[in-house]
Scaffold this active site. Structure first.
Site, PDB file in Angstrom:
ATOM      1  N   GLY A  27       0.820  -1.207   0.000  1.00 34.88           N
ATOM      2  CA  GLY A  27       0.000   0.000   0.000  1.00 34.88           C
ATOM      3  C   GLY A  27       0.852   1.254   0.000  1.00 34.88           C
ATOM      4  O   GLY A  27       0.430   2.299   0.519  1.00 34.88           O
ATOM      5  N   ASN A  29       1.495   3.260  -2.288  1.00 31.65           N
ATOM      6  CA  ASN A  29       1.131   4.233  -3.316  1.00 31.65           C
ATOM      7  C   ASN A  29       0.321   5.408  -2.792  1.00 31.65           C
ATOM      8  O   ASN A  29       0.141   6.403  -3.503  1.00 31.65           O
ATOM      9  CB  ASN A  29       0.339   3.546  -4.432  1.00 31.65           C
ATOM     10  N   SER A  30      -0.177   5.328  -1.551  1.00 32.17           N
ATOM     11  CA  SER A  30      -1.021   6.426  -1.057  1.00 32.17           C
ATOM     12  C   SER A  30      -0.991   6.482   0.467  1.00 32.17           C
ATOM     13  O   SER A  30      -0.535   5.541   1.126  1.00 32.17           O
ATOM     14  CB  SER A  30      -2.476   6.260  -1.531  1.00 32.17           C
ATOM     15  N   GLY A  31      -1.483   7.587   1.004  1.00 26.06           N
ATOM     16  CA  GLY A  31      -1.675   7.722   2.438  1.00 26.06           C
ATOM     17  C   GLY A  31      -0.429   7.472   3.253  1.00 26.06           C
ATOM     18  O   GLY A  31       0.671   7.938   2.933  1.00 26.06           O
ATOM     19  N   GLY A  33       1.267   4.716   3.745  1.00 28.20           N
ATOM     20  CA  GLY A  33       2.296   3.938   3.068  1.00 28.20           C
ATOM     21  C   GLY A  33       3.174   4.802   2.186  1.00 28.20           C
ATOM     22  O   GLY A  33       4.407   4.638   2.165  1.00 28.20           O
ATOM     23  N   SER A 155      -3.776  -1.259  14.837  1.00 24.87           N
ATOM     24  CA  SER A 155      -4.612  -0.064  14.975  1.00 24.87           C
ATOM     25  C   SER A 155      -5.123   0.014  16.408  1.00 24.87           C
ATOM     26  O   SER A 155      -5.235  -1.015  17.092  1.00 24.87           O
ATOM     27  CB  SER A 155      -5.800  -0.155  14.006  1.00 24.87           C
ATOM     28  N   TYR A 181     -13.354  -5.584  11.291  1.00 25.00           N
ATOM     29  CA  TYR A 181     -12.149  -4.757  11.142  1.00 25.00           C
ATOM     30  C   TYR A 181     -11.309  -4.819  12.415  1.00 25.00           C
ATOM     31  O   TYR A 181     -10.087  -5.017  12.355  1.00 25.00           O
ATOM     32  CB  TYR A 181     -12.517  -3.306  10.835  1.00 25.00           C
TER      33      TYR A 181
END
Length: 311
Positions: A27, A29-31, A33, A155, A181
């Site tokens: 991940g 590619n965004s946020g 990460g 988390s 989740y």
């Protein structure tokens, strides 16, 4: 586990020069990460960006390459909801490198409707936990070659369930997007702690260091949740969340920071560990249940059809 001085108020400027070091970020590619990749690249590391979308991954790689002074950047296409894709990514990684200094298990999905992975696993548990478990297993020889680090990403939501639902781990009955989740994030933390114990028992030079980003504003809150939850996150992201740049710091500490220790859990340390200075974070009683962690490990092996013996 080895006792070291607790880490407090950690920031990325404490990183050594990471020239020649190689890190894989799922991940990336965004946020969070992407920001973790950017922190590592500023310290001159080589970065492999694992992304589900080839086009979004390519855009991220182009942005990362514009950061001055960084090392090489490679794109790896990876869908953690597909065993076939994970195995193909493992093969692709080996065309670029023969060793890894660290793997950040950053990618994840949150509070989705009841869906399944390509292999029939509940989507959140299958992606967030099982996908990373298999990836780390396949890459373990590359990580061992550099005495590297494995970084599961949990988390604060791991506190939302009292334990793993071993009677119905896929929540085929009584599905709750939020509970599922939370279970997947509890699994991430239990797995990270169990992996650390197994590595230490085997005398391995590899370490497992778990991290979490606190409450950080990312696409996670907009791409998974639906209905009222999605509407709530639009407000709380603006009012309460910290930036992805800040949320990435615990992951970077875990994978490359001096003093990060096997079996530790790093994240923000204020406002219920939602934001603030990075240091040692709170682990729930459920996450510390070693019998349950061993059972989760065995279940993961069974579901994936593998046997991961650390020697």
């Amino acid at each position: 586990m080895t006792t070291t001085q607790p880490i407090t108020n950690w920031t990325a400027d404490r990183l050594d020069d990471l020239s020649g070091k190689r890190y894989l970020i799922t991940g990336g590619n965004s946020g969070i990460g992407f920001e973790a990749a950017a922190h590592l690249r500023r310290a001159h590391a080589d970065v492999l960006v694992a992304a589900r979308s080839a086009s979004k991954g390519a855009d991220a790689v182009a942005q990362l390459k514009r950061i001055p002074g960084g090392g090489a950047v490679h794109l790896i296409q990876l869908d953690l909801a597909s065993v076939e894709s994970i195995r193909q990514a493992n093969d692709a990684i080996r065309t670029h490198i023969d060793a890894l200094d660290g793997v950040i298990n950053n990618a994840g999905i949150m509070q989705t409707p009841q869906l399944q992975t390509a292999d029939g696993f509940e989507l959140q548990f299958g992606t967030n936990h099982l996908g990373h478990f298999l990836l780390n297993y396949l890459l373990f020889d590359l990580i061992t070659a550099r005495s590297g680090r494995i970084v599961p990403v949990s988390s604060i939501a791991h506190r939302g369930v009292p334990g793993i639902n071993f009677d119905d781990p896929m929540f085929a009955n009584d599905y709750s997007a939020t509970k599922v989740y939370s279970q997947s994030k509890l699994a991430n933390l239990m797995y990270g702690l169990e992996l650390a114990r197994r590595l230490e028992a085997a005398g391995s030079a590899v370490i497992a260091v778990t991290a979490h980003p606190g409450y950080s504003a990312t696409n996670l809150q907009s791409t998974g949740p639906t209905g009222i939850l999605k509407a709530i996150y639009k407000v709380t992201n603006r009012l309460l969340a910290q930036s992805p740049t800040a949320g990435a710091l615990p992951e970077v500490l875990a994978v490359a920071g001096n003093g990060a220790r096997n079996g530790a859990y790093y994240g923000p340390t204020m406002f219920g560990d939602a934001r603030g200075p990075v240091g040692e974070s709170h682990i729930s009683d459920a996450a510390q249940d070693q019998d349950a962690a061993a059972r989760l490990w065995a279940l993961s092996e069974e579901l994936l059809g593998i046997t991961w013996k650390i020697a």
